[in-house]
Motif scaffolding. Sequence first.
Motif, short mmCIF file in Angstrom:
data_model
loop_
_atom_site.label_atom_id
_atom_site.label_comp_id
_atom_site.label_asym_id
_atom_site.label_seq_id
_atom_site.Cartn_x
_atom_site.Cartn_y
_atom_site.Cartn_z
N TRP A 187 0.84 -1.20 0.00
CA TRP A 187 0.00 0.00 0.00
C TRP A 187 0.87 1.25 0.00
CZ3 TRP A 187 -4.38 -0.86 -1.81
CH2 TRP A 187 -5.23 -1.86 -1.37
N LEU B 163 2.57 6.70 -6.81
CA LEU B 163 1.59 7.65 -7.35
C LEU B 163 1.99 9.08 -7.06
CD1 LEU B 163 -1.64 5.67 -6.47
CD2 LEU B 163 -0.76 6.14 -8.73
N ARG C 62 4.18 6.26 -16.65
CA ARG C 62 4.51 4.84 -16.43
C ARG C 62 4.66 4.51 -14.94
NH1 ARG C 62 8.65 4.68 -21.56
NH2 ARG C 62 7.01 4.86 -23.11
N ALA D 168 2.92 5.97 -12.63
CA ALA D 168 1.54 5.89 -12.16
C ALA D 168 0.93 4.54 -12.50
CB ALA D 168 0.71 7.00 -12.78
N LEU D 169 1.24 4.02 -13.69
CA LEU D 169 0.75 2.69 -14.07
C LEU D 169 1.28 1.63 -13.10
CD1 LEU D 169 -0.63 0.78 -16.07
CD2 LEU D 169 1.48 0.76 -17.38
N GLY E 34 -0.57 1.95 -9.77
CA GLY E 34 -1.92 1.42 -9.85
C GLY E 34 -1.94 -0.11 -9.87
N ALA F 29 -1.26 -1.36 -6.43
CA ALA F 29 -2.43 -1.22 -5.55
C ALA F 29 -3.48 -2.28 -5.85
CB ALA F 29 -3.03 0.18 -5.72
N VAL F 30 -3.70 -2.57 -7.14
CA VAL F 30 -4.66 -3.63 -7.49
C VAL F 30 -4.16 -4.98 -6.97
CG1 VAL F 30 -5.70 -4.87 -9.41
CG2 VAL F 30 -5.61 -2.40 -9.46
N ALA G 150 -4.79 -5.15 -3.32
CA ALA G 150 -6.21 -5.36 -3.03
C ALA G 150 -6.60 -6.82 -3.22
CB ALA G 150 -7.06 -4.45 -3.94
N ALA H 254 -4.73 3.47 0.06
CA ALA H 254 -4.26 3.81 -1.29
C ALA H 254 -5.27 4.68 -2.02
CB ALA H 254 -3.99 2.53 -2.08
N MET H 255 -6.56 4.35 -1.87
CA MET H 255 -7.59 5.17 -2.51
C MET H 255 -7.64 6.56 -1.91
SD MET H 255 -10.73 2.54 -3.08
CE MET H 255 -11.75 3.77 -3.87
N ALA I 254 -4.31 8.45 -3.19
CA ALA I 254 -4.34 8.81 -4.61
C ALA I 254 -5.52 9.72 -4.93
CB ALA I 254 -4.42 7.54 -5.47
#
Lengths: 97, 227
Positions: free
Chosen positions: B27, B34, B48, B50-51, B54, B57-58, B61, B190-191, B194
């Motif tokens: 996390w 980000l 990149r 940021a990709l 993300g 983070a996925v 999760a 994380a949500m 970000a």
Amino acid sequence: MNGASLLPLLLLACAAGFFAARPNGDPDRPLWRAGLGALPAIMLVGAVIAAAEAGSASARYLALFAVLLASVAALLLVGIPERRWPPVDDMGDEERV
Amino acid sequence: MSVSFDPAWLGARIDGVDPSPLVAGMWLGAAGLLLCALWLRGYRTGNRIALAGGMLAVGAALYSHDVVNLPEIASALVIGGSIGLMLARRCGGHRLPWLVVVAYALLGLAGMATGTALLLNPFAFGLVDGPGRVTPAHGTLLAGGIAIGGLAALCALLMLVRRTQDYLALVGSGAGWTAAALGLAMGNSAMVLAGGMAGAAGLRLGWRARAIRRAALRALPSGSRFP
């Protein structure tokens, strides 16, 4: 999990976002070409968690629909700045921030 | 006096169990990536990074939750990702800015759907009080997230209809605040990080764009008209 314990984290994130959003140093790269859009794509994480924990059928399909929409948006927002740009910019100066 | 570290700050405590160091690190690593992406947003490297944030983070999760329908989730991710990738690669260059507006509209709709799914299944996320009703705080956060997501989608639709992109930063900010509100309700750090960063950055950029527009209008001689 008490969401109130995350409030200091939210304030910290707001401060970081405010200071990081400085004027763009590259005038040939307006806002829609920058990677800023990839940040809201974190919505995909929330949709995945909602789909993972879904109990009822309606909640599950709604969360899966959210995963579908968020994944389309995330790939768009990440993939578009990777494209080569047309030589003429039609955005106007107001977006060059 | 000793200061103890509270893992609840990481927002990954699930069912009263503290997060493992791996999940907490994932996390925090995603949030750090980000933030770097936002700092380097003027360059392709930032996109990149940021990709990568993300994706991390996925992954966190999926790793930290008891996923009951992984095939459906993976299918939705693959189908949606394929559609997004095809649109991003095949669309003409002059349509790309409008595709960004469409993406923000889709994010707003996704926020509305996620908030509604949380309201339909509040027990899984501990959003209820003793009698089994959604607590006022969580209900307010979810309603706020749904409302901001709907507003962002509506504004994006109006931008498409009026053929203007003056409010692109503000619509992105709305999508970020939606993620932050839902993250606060779900207890996901994380949500919150970000979403808060995107919301504040979008507000500042939108405010500056508005100031530049006003200054440009003032610079025009009175009575002048565009051809």
